[in-house]
Design a protein around this motif. Structure first.
Motif, PDB file in Angstrom:
ATOM      1  N   VAL A 108      16.106  67.458  -8.706  1.00 28.32           N
ATOM      2  CA  VAL A 108      14.813  68.120  -8.580  1.00 28.32           C
ATOM      3  C   VAL A 108      14.917  69.367  -7.702  1.00 28.32           C
ATOM      4  N   PHE A 109      15.895  69.403  -6.806  1.00 27.03           N
ATOM      5  CA  PHE A 109      16.070  70.556  -5.931  1.00 27.03           C
ATOM      6  C   PHE A 109      16.356  71.841  -6.712  1.00 27.03           C
ATOM      7  N   GLU A 135      14.648  66.585 -18.649  1.00 25.34           N
ATOM      8  CA  GLU A 135      15.822  65.819 -18.219  1.00 25.34           C
ATOM      9  C   GLU A 135      15.610  65.189 -16.849  1.00 25.34           C
ATOM     10  N   VAL A 136      14.903  65.884 -15.965  1.00 29.43           N
ATOM     11  CA  VAL A 136      14.567  65.300 -14.654  1.00 29.43           C
ATOM     12  C   VAL A 136      13.684  64.070 -14.846  1.00 29.43           C
ATOM     13  N   GLU A 137      12.687  64.188 -15.712  1.00 30.04           N
ATOM     14  CA  GLU A 137      11.813  63.049 -15.993  1.00 30.04           C
ATOM     15  C   GLU A 137      12.608  61.857 -16.522  1.00 30.04           C
ATOM     16  N   ASN A 138      13.523  62.136 -17.443  1.00 30.06           N
ATOM     17  CA  ASN A 138      14.339  61.062 -18.024  1.00 30.06           C
ATOM     18  C   ASN A 138      15.226  60.408 -16.970  1.00 30.06           C
ATOM     19  N   ALA A 139      15.823  61.234 -16.106  1.00 32.30           N
ATOM     20  CA  ALA A 139      16.724  60.705 -15.076  1.00 32.30           C
ATOM     21  C   ALA A 139      15.975  59.810 -14.101  1.00 32.30           C
ATOM     22  N   LEU A 140      14.781  60.224 -13.698  1.00 37.13           N
ATOM     23  CA  LEU A 140      14.006  59.417 -12.754  1.00 37.13           C
ATOM     24  C   LEU A 140      13.635  58.072 -13.370  1.00 37.13           C
ATOM     25  N   LEU A 318      22.346  78.047  -4.000  1.00 34.05           N
ATOM     26  CA  LEU A 318      23.204  77.565  -5.082  1.00 34.05           C
ATOM     27  C   LEU A 318      24.438  76.855  -4.536  1.00 34.05           C
ATOM     28  N   GLU A 319      25.011  77.414  -3.486  1.00 33.97           N
ATOM     29  CA  GLU A 319      26.180  76.775  -2.866  1.00 33.97           C
ATOM     30  C   GLU A 319      25.800  75.418  -2.299  1.00 33.97           C
ATOM     31  N   TRP A 320      24.622  75.351  -1.684  1.00 31.59           N
ATOM     32  CA  TRP A 320      24.154  74.077  -1.134  1.00 31.59           C
ATOM     33  C   TRP A 320      23.956  73.062  -2.253  1.00 31.59           C
ATOM     34  N   LEU A 321      23.389  73.495  -3.389  1.00 30.45           N
ATOM     35  CA  LEU A 321      23.169  72.584  -4.516  1.00 30.45           C
ATOM     36  C   LEU A 321      24.473  71.965  -5.003  1.00 30.45           C
ATOM     37  N   ARG A 330      25.414  72.066 -15.087  1.00 35.08           N
ATOM     38  CA  ARG A 330      24.569  72.039 -16.293  1.00 35.08           C
ATOM     39  C   ARG A 330      23.084  71.989 -15.939  1.00 35.08           C
ATOM     40  N   TRP A 331      22.737  71.337 -14.826  1.00 34.47           N
ATOM     41  CA  TRP A 331      21.344  71.308 -14.410  1.00 34.47           C
ATOM     42  C   TRP A 331      20.864  72.707 -14.030  1.00 34.47           C
ATOM     43  N   ILE A 332      21.699  73.422 -13.316  1.00 33.32           N
ATOM     44  CA  ILE A 332      21.355  74.786 -12.908  1.00 33.32           C
ATOM     45  C   ILE A 332      21.240  75.688 -14.126  1.00 33.32           C
ATOM     46  N   ASP A 333      22.184  75.566 -15.053  1.00 28.71           N
ATOM     47  CA  ASP A 333      22.162  76.397 -16.261  1.00 28.71           C
ATOM     48  C   ASP A 333      20.903  76.137 -17.085  1.00 28.71           C
TER      49      ASP A 333
END
Length: 346
Positions: A108-109, A135-140, A318-321, A330-333
């Protein structure tokens, strides 16, 4: 003679109808569901409360009273992670911030990448239609059994406040101590040269008043809600991130409702969210003006200063993520594609 034959047929029929009606009434008795959230039950100060009250009315109306919501504002049922555990383990609803969501679905971040959205319309399209958010909804749901039902605006884009000096650019953060809502905010503060310490919302006012922290980051609504203008002098409208919370519910509870009830409930969620968005956007300028009336100095960074925030904040975030949170690329993309961005600042 059997006792049954001593009653007239009309009396027996009436008794049967009464029994049937009683049973039907039992089946249709209202189910009470707790809805917990942060902040005071004040519609003028708390956009989340506006959403919650609208949702309560609409759910009860659309389900013909079969579902009744009981509201628990002001974190009455516990802090963020306690309330998420309740949503996971009991038939309940919760409006969570990043502090509640991120331990369960840290992806989610990605939605809080600095300057990912230029305005409300961009953000709403991203969450309502994007592949990343689906995809976030599905993962949760897969990890916890919790259903992610809506992204709830909490009062505009994030602004910085502090009581030490005006902040125009990242260089002005040097040496300041900031309250952080979660680790992502700590990463941003450190990128700008400040330090960050996670502090629960219920303790923010006292932390600022006693000097535990010099500043914090929240939309104007939350600055008003927490009376932070009493202990903060400067308001920097950098609009670095979209300010949102998340309506979640116990998945087994929602799945267990009849299809008609479930459909009516989800329609109520969508309608309440649309109403809250309209209310929220209309109040942004009014809230900033109110903070200025209370004595805060509003700083509107120049385009050059905003570019500096972006050029420092985006790569550091981005580095922190990827390095600190281990978020797959893939989440960022996906998120960048949904936001219509081919690349970020380098």
């Amino acid at each position: 003679m059997s006792l049954a034959f001593r009653f007239p047929l009309k009396t027996l029929a009436s008794a049967c109808l009464l029994t049937t009606a009683t049973l039907a009434g039992t089946v249709q008795a209202a189910t009470t569901v707790n809805l917990s959230y942060n902040g005071a039950p004040d519609p003028d100060k708390n956009a989340v409360h506006v959403f919650a009250t609208n949702l309560k009315d609409l759910v009860e109306e659309k389900t013909d009273g079969e579902i009744e919501l009981k509201l628990y504002p002001n974190s009455q049922l516990g802090e963020e992670q306690e309330r998420m555990e309740q949503a996971m383990n009991s038939p309940s609803l919760n409006i969570a911030s990043f502090a509640g969501m991120s331990p369960l679905v840290p992806e989610v971040f990605v939605s809080a990448i600095p300057f990912l959205f230029s305005d409300f319309e961009d953000a709403r399209t991203f969450f309502d239609e994007g592949e990343y958010w689906q995809e976030v909804e599905n993962a949760l749901r897969e990890r916890t059994g919790i259903e992610l039902l809506a992204v709830v605006e909490e009062g505009g884009f994030l602004a910085f406040t502090n009581d030490q000096k005006p902040i125009h650019s990242p260089a002005d953060f040097e040496g300041l101590r900031f309250r952080a809502m979660d680790p992502s905010q700590v990463a941003l503060y450190e990128a700008f040269g400040a330090s960050g310490t996670p502090i629960p919302w219920t303790e923010v006012y006292m932390a600022l008043r006693t000097g535990v922290a010099d500043g914090q980051m929240n939309p104007p609504m939350y600055i008003i809600l927490g009376s932070l203008y009493e202990v903060q002098d400067y308001l920097t409208l950098a609009n670095i991130q979209y300010s949102d919370q998340f309506l979640v519910g116990n998945g087994a509870m929602i799945d267990g409702w009849d299809e008609d009830v479930r459909t009516a409930f989800l329609e109520a969620v969508d309608e309440a969210n649309a109403m809250a968005r309209e209310h929220n956007e209309a109040k942004v300028d009014e809230r900033i003006a109110y903070l200025e009336e209370q004595g805060m100095e509003a700083i509107r960074p120049s385009e050059e200063d905003l570019a500096a925030f972006r050029e420092i904040g985006q790569p550091a975030y981005l580095e922190w993520l990827t390095e600190e949170q281990g978020i797959e690329q893939r989440w960022i993309d996906m998120a960048l594609q949904d936001a219509g961005m081919t690349q970020l600042a380098e």
